[in-house]
Design an enzyme around this catalytic site. Structure first.
Site, PDB file in Angstrom:
ATOM      1  CG  ASN A  85       4.363  -1.759   5.273  1.00 47.94           C
ATOM      2  OD1 ASN A  85       5.475  -2.056   5.700  1.00 47.94           O
ATOM      3  ND2 ASN A  85       3.411  -2.665   5.178  1.00 47.94           N
ATOM      4  CG  ASP A 144      -5.467   5.903   2.481  1.00 48.96           C
ATOM      5  OD1 ASP A 144      -5.482   5.536   3.676  1.00 48.96           O
ATOM      6  OD2 ASP A 144      -4.631   6.692   2.026  1.00 48.96           O
ATOM      7  CB  CYS A 188      -3.741   1.581   7.102  1.00 43.46           C
ATOM      8  SG  CYS A 188      -3.475   3.059   8.119  1.00 43.46           S
ATOM      9  NE  ARG A 189      -4.488   1.542   1.786  1.00 43.38           N
ATOM     10  CZ  ARG A 189      -4.270   2.306   0.733  1.00 43.38           C
ATOM     11  NH1 ARG A 189      -5.111   2.261  -0.290  1.00 43.38           N
ATOM     12  NH2 ARG A 189      -3.237   3.102   0.668  1.00 43.38           N
ATOM     13  CB  SER A 190       0.305  -3.496   2.778  1.00 39.71           C
ATOM     14  OG  SER A 190       1.138  -2.571   3.421  1.00 39.71           O
ATOM     15  CB  CYS A 224      -0.981  -0.030   1.172  1.00 38.08           C
ATOM     16  SG  CYS A 224      -0.207   0.007   2.802  1.00 38.08           S
TER      17      CYS A 224
HETATM   18  P1  4NP Z   1      -1.825   2.780   4.158  1.00 36.79           P
HETATM   19  O1  4NP Z   1      -2.496   4.102   4.773  1.00 36.79           O
HETATM   20  O2  4NP Z   1      -1.264   3.151   2.801  1.00 36.79           O
HETATM   21  O3  4NP Z   1      -2.972   1.850   4.055  1.00 36.79           O
HETATM   22  O4  4NP Z   1      -0.763   2.342   5.142  1.00 36.79           O
HETATM   23  C1  4NP Z   1      -1.840   5.337   4.861  1.00 36.79           C
HETATM   24  C2  4NP Z   1      -0.921   5.543   5.869  1.00 36.79           C
HETATM   25  C3  4NP Z   1      -0.314   6.769   5.989  1.00 36.79           C
HETATM   26  C4  4NP Z   1      -0.620   7.781   5.096  1.00 36.79           C
HETATM   27  C5  4NP Z   1      -1.529   7.560   4.090  1.00 36.79           C
HETATM   28  C6  4NP Z   1      -2.149   6.327   3.967  1.00 36.79           C
HETATM   29  N1  4NP Z   1       0.007   9.039   5.239  1.00 36.79           N
HETATM   30  O5  4NP Z   1      -0.334   9.956   4.447  1.00 36.79           O
HETATM   31  O6  4NP Z   1       0.871   9.221   6.105  1.00 36.79           O
END
Ligand code: 4NP
Length: 159
Positions: free
Chosen positions: A11, A126, A13-15, A8
């Site tokens: 790294n 997201d 939340c989703r992955s 993602c």
């Molecule tokens: P992820 O979520 O891609 O699912 O881990 C996010 C985590 C952090 C951010 C955006 C999405 N950020 O902008 O810091």
């Protein structure tokens, strides 16, 4: 060994949620001795960070422990190392293709292309700026696609 990498943006939340959900079903089906699992982000924002607390809590309720995971960024060696590189959304997918040597593009796919319930959703949304509901939906989607992915990997092994 078959190697699987979930990707993602951050790294956190989703992955990691996908890694945890897939690891659980791989263990439940006793495939953990021949399937290697990891996750990474396309960006460097959260290198070394634990998964988001909301992701940890929602996963824990479903018997999935992701507390020990730590964020890392995708590196070029990943494209050689992993048989399946699974993008959570279209942006991750295109960023991965842009980083990856062309002869290895075949290893990169959208994770929800393995979904079983045919929800019509092609991307894992997201959840970072939203509420807990978004994290529940992430788990719903990644659990379903994890099952479809493992079915596919087992079918290919047996044929
Ligand atoms: P992820 O979520 O891609 O699912 O881990 C996010 C985590 C952090 C951010 C955006 C999405 N950020 O902008 O810091």
């Amino acid at each position: 060994m078959v190697s699987v990498l979930f990707v993602c943006l951050g790294n956190i939340c989703r992955s990691p949620s996908a890694e945890g959900a897939f690891r659980k079903i791989v263990e439940d089906r006793s495939c953990d001795d021949w399937i290697n699992i990891d996750s990474a982000g396309t960006h460097a924002y959260h290198i070394g960070s634990a998964p988001d607390k909301r992701a940890q809590q929602v996963a824990k309720k479903r018997g999935i422990n992701i507390a020990g995971l730590r964020g890392r960024q995708v590196v070029s060696a990943d494209f050689e190392k992993f048989d399946y590189i699974l993008a959570m959304d279209n942006e991750n997918y295109h960023n991965l293709l842009a980083m990856c040597p062309e002869h290895l593009h075949g290893g990169i796919s959208m994770f929800l292309s393995y979904t079983k319930n045919n929800s019509g959703i092609s991307e894992v949304p997201d959840p970072y700026y939203g509420g807990t509901d978004g994290f529940e939906q992430v788990l719903d989607l990644v659990e379903d696609a994890s099952s479809g992915l493992l079915d596919k990997i087992i079918t290919l092994k047996n044929n």
